[in-house]
Design a protein around this motif. Sequence first.
Motif, PDB file in Angstrom:
ATOM      1  N   TRP A 144     100.948  14.737  -8.565  1.00  0.00           N
ATOM      2  CA  TRP A 144     101.347  14.090  -7.324  1.00  0.00           C
ATOM      3  C   TRP A 144     101.827  15.102  -6.296  1.00  0.00           C
ATOM      4  N   ARG A 145     102.582  16.101  -6.757  1.00  0.00           N
ATOM      5  CA  ARG A 145     103.093  17.094  -5.806  1.00  0.00           C
ATOM      6  C   ARG A 145     101.954  17.790  -5.073  1.00  0.00           C
ATOM      7  N   ASP A 146     100.930  18.219  -5.796  1.00  0.00           N
ATOM      8  CA  ASP A 146      99.858  18.979  -5.163  1.00  0.00           C
ATOM      9  C   ASP A 146      98.833  18.102  -4.472  1.00  0.00           C
ATOM     10  N   LEU A 147      98.829  16.782  -4.785  1.00  0.00           N
ATOM     11  CA  LEU A 147      98.061  15.876  -3.937  1.00  0.00           C
ATOM     12  C   LEU A 147      98.631  15.851  -2.522  1.00  0.00           C
ATOM     13  N   GLY A 148      99.902  16.247  -2.412  1.00  0.00           N
ATOM     14  CA  GLY A 148     100.507  16.352  -1.092  1.00  0.00           C
ATOM     15  C   GLY A 148      99.762  17.305  -0.175  1.00  0.00           C
ATOM     16  N   TYR A 149      99.182  18.371  -0.741  1.00  0.00           N
ATOM     17  CA  TYR A 149      98.371  19.281   0.080  1.00  0.00           C
ATOM     18  C   TYR A 149      97.226  18.521   0.742  1.00  0.00           C
ATOM     19  N   ALA A 150      96.508  17.738  -0.067  1.00  0.00           N
ATOM     20  CA  ALA A 150      95.355  17.003   0.450  1.00  0.00           C
ATOM     21  C   ALA A 150      95.793  15.931   1.435  1.00  0.00           C
TER      22      ALA A 150
END
Length: 396
Positions: free
Chosen positions: A351-357
């Motif tokens: 979820w944290r790195d979906l923040g990039y997208a």
Amino acid sequence: MKQGLRENWRQFVILVIINGFVGGMVGLERTILPKIAEVDFGIAAKTAVMSFIVVFGISKAITNYYAGAAADQVGRRNLLIYGWLFGFPVPILLMIADSWGLIIAANILLGVNQGLTWSSTVVMKIDLVGEKDRGFAMGVNESVGYLAVGCTAFFSGWIAGEFGLRPYPFYLGVGFATFGTLASIWIVKDTRHHVVSESAVSNKPLLKNTFRETSWANHNLGSITQAGLVNNLNDGMMWGLLPVLLMSREFDLLSISKIVAIYPIVWGVGQLITGKMADIFNVKRLLFIGMLLQGLVITGMFLVQSYWLFILLCTMLGIGTAIVYPTFLAAISTYAHPAQRAKTIGVFRLWRDLGYAVGALITGIISDLFSVEIAILVVGFTTVGSAFFLQLRMDK
């Protein structure tokens, strides 16, 4: 196997150095890829420029999840080696790409590389040091990783200014991938045995559904996860739009590289202090303060025009991010059973790195429909809202 920083310092130091190479791979793009999009490919639309961050964030997020789920079966060390094998083609593709599609392909591979390598080094360090020094371990890990991001962002920008956008800046990436791969194969040892020993004496309850509880249902884990997503949402915006904003205000490439680099450098160095704070102070309070500071600083960028004010705001943003980043991982590890640690961290990092997208996509669309400044303002308000949501929902 005995846990503790003193007992396992050699492997800990090796993993810290390797994570520096991991961070350097991301720093390659931080300053110059938006410029390459404009100069080499004639791409002006902000949504199109941000597309490389969207695919990076999605591929990294998905890889994080599967890395966490597979860490106990495949082994942490093997995941680290696989990650470097995916990363090796990245700088070569960025050098030779004659279409934006190849740039996108390189960033898919970069996302897989980051998901496997960064996830495995994080989990291995937590395995090694034990509960007493988890915050410190995460501070050192993230410090070196993001210091490498910032330094590489600066040097790649400087090399591009002196010798051209391609290929010379990306030779750094070939070196990072080579040394990272060789060190992972020859020197790193797996840490699964440390987890078995810790699990045997742990009295923490097992989560009934790791994905659901980490994503939302558990008040503590869910609150941390949403803040992690928003943190990387604003970092994705900074990655893609800050250079664009600075170019629109007629800063030269060297000035842009300094402004862009100061944020991850302060973020990186600051975690040497803030990581240990997560072992001492209330994690809810640290997360609230860090997220609120980020939101206020980003909102302030809406009005800033001068070089030194950008330097000041990026410094403050680095401090805010340094407060929350190691605290995220230390807190997740504290609330998870040792046997579920790798999977719980994997879900959080999904979820944290979906923040990039999410951040790249939303801010790209807002920038095209309105302006870069409005996109920055929206992200600032969102980050402030995340801080207060965490404050209200997370247990004391």
